[in-house]
Write an enzyme that holds these catalytic residues in place. Structure first.
Site, PDB file in Angstrom:
ATOM      1  N   LYS A 249      16.187  23.541 -12.481  1.00 52.86           N
ATOM      2  CA  LYS A 249      17.059  23.387 -11.313  1.00 52.86           C
ATOM      3  C   LYS A 249      17.712  24.728 -10.972  1.00 52.86           C
ATOM      4  O   LYS A 249      18.102  25.473 -11.882  1.00 52.86           O
ATOM      5  CB  LYS A 249      18.126  22.356 -11.693  1.00 52.86           C
TER       6      LYS A 249
ATOM      7  N   LYS B   8      28.268  18.927 -24.311  1.00 51.99           N
ATOM      8  CA  LYS B   8      29.148  20.111 -24.339  1.00 51.99           C
ATOM      9  C   LYS B   8      29.421  20.557 -25.768  1.00 51.99           C
ATOM     10  O   LYS B   8      29.518  21.746 -26.048  1.00 51.99           O
ATOM     11  CB  LYS B   8      30.481  19.799 -23.638  1.00 51.99           C
TER      12      LYS B   8
ATOM     13  N   LYS C  50      23.235  29.217 -11.282  1.00 48.99           N
ATOM     14  CA  LYS C  50      23.677  30.573 -11.643  1.00 48.99           C
ATOM     15  C   LYS C  50      23.391  30.842 -13.104  1.00 48.99           C
ATOM     16  O   LYS C  50      22.970  31.922 -13.482  1.00 48.99           O
ATOM     17  CB  LYS C  50      25.177  30.690 -11.431  1.00 48.99           C
TER      18      LYS C  50
END
Ligand code: SF4
Length: 324
Positions: free
Chosen positions: A192, A112, A195
């Site tokens: 994968k 992250k 969105k």
């Protein structure tokens, strides 16, 4: 007494085929065997959201999909994380027994940091503690996870063990309920379905919209002309078809290898299979969407039931920690 399962998912809005074939069907199947608590984790979402204007809409749309897919609020508790604010108190209390070093070495924290270097907020570091609070607040004994999530759960178990050893047995150590989710690739055939990658097919699309999305899919790159024999083993349309009609999948694969079927024809067949499979889901979804208060009522009832458990646990924790 059924064993209790807890699972949380970020509010990602309308769900796609990857969600449907993985987590959603698993959620529905677990309901008969376990006492299930399903939570839409809106607070977790804030760790990476810089614009939360679409948050409520995403929560609503996701819940509609889950409910239409068979998540039964009579059998399971479905609620929104922030509607039971006790979890934030438990998060703070658990943070007192969690060494910072444990959190800084979490691989997803490091990822992250790379993904959002401009927004390395405190919530990102404390994410596993909040996740632990989510689970142990309800004294869940099992958490459905894929193999990639095992390290997170191990950290939750470590925090639980540490709390139990410092203050006496309070929480069951949450066990992994390992589930092998199918890895559904997106329309690019490479990554994968998600969105973020814009390679998804939302399950609530209309039949025509579904067809249009399927038509954009990448197929066997070596098959440039209709007369070229294809290689279904490298084609995602072939794999997607397997989730909806395995017998036809094999027959069409043979036709593809002999160049007896074109990719456009195959995509039309796949879109039709998807639309047929999702027809009952879409009908239920439309009926639920017609009741504007329905989702809010499910959330209110879920939060009420979850809070009964949460308050009891939090009271016990505070007492053991000397807070009276
Ligand atoms: S015919 Fe079907 S399986 Fe073969 S390359 Fe085209 S889309 Fe893929």
């Amino acid at each position: 007494m059924k064993r209790r399962v807890f699972s949380g998912a970020r509010p990602t809005g309308r769900q796609h085929l990857g969600n449907y074939l993985g987590a959603m069907q698993n959620y529905v199947n677990l309901q008969d065997e376990y006492d299930c608590i399903y939570c839409i984790v809106d607070i977790h979402a804030l760790t990476s959201l810089e614009d939360s204007s679409g948050l409520q809409r995403n929560i609503h749309e996701m819940a509609l999909d889950w409910l239409a897919a068979g998540l039964d609020p009579e059998k399971s508790i479905l609620f929104v994380q922030s509607h039971v604010p006790e979890v934030m108190q438990l998060h703070t209390l658990l943070s007192m027994v969690t060494p910072v070093g444990w959190l800084l070495r979490v691989p997803t924290f490091k990822e992250k940091v790379k993904l959002q270097p401009h927004n390395v907020n405190y919530g990102l570091v404390g994410y596993p503690v909040l996740m632990t609070a989510d689970i142990v607040l309800y004294k869940a004994e099992a958490v459905p996870v894929g193999e990639d999530q095992l390290p997170h759960l191990e950290l939750a178990r470590e925090i639980t063990r540490r709390f139990n050893s410092l203050f006496g047995y309070t929480f069951p150590e949450p066990a992994a309920k390992l589930t092998s989710f199918p890895l559904v690739l997106g329309l690019d055939g490479a990554t994968k379905m998600s969105k973020q990658a814009s390679n998804d097919i939302e399950i609530s699309l209309s039949p025509q919209e579904t067809l249009e999305r399927v038509m954009t899919a990448v197929t066997d790159p070596a098959r440039r002309y209709r007369n070229d024999p294809g290689h279904p083993e490298v084609c995602n349309i072939h794999f997607l078809h397997g989730y909806f009609n395995q017998s036809r999948q094999q027959a069409i694969a043979d036709q593809c290898r002999r160049a007896e079927i074109g990719c456009v024809d195959h995509k039309e067949i796949l879109a039709q299979e998807i639309n047929t499979a999702l027809e009952p889901f879409r009908a239920r979804r439309a009926a639920l969407a017609d009741k504007p208060q329905y989702v809010a009522e499910v959330f209110a009832d879920g939060a009420r039931r979850a809070q009964l458990i949460a308050r009891e646990t939090l009271g016990e924790v505070k007492e053991k920690m000397g807070l009276g």
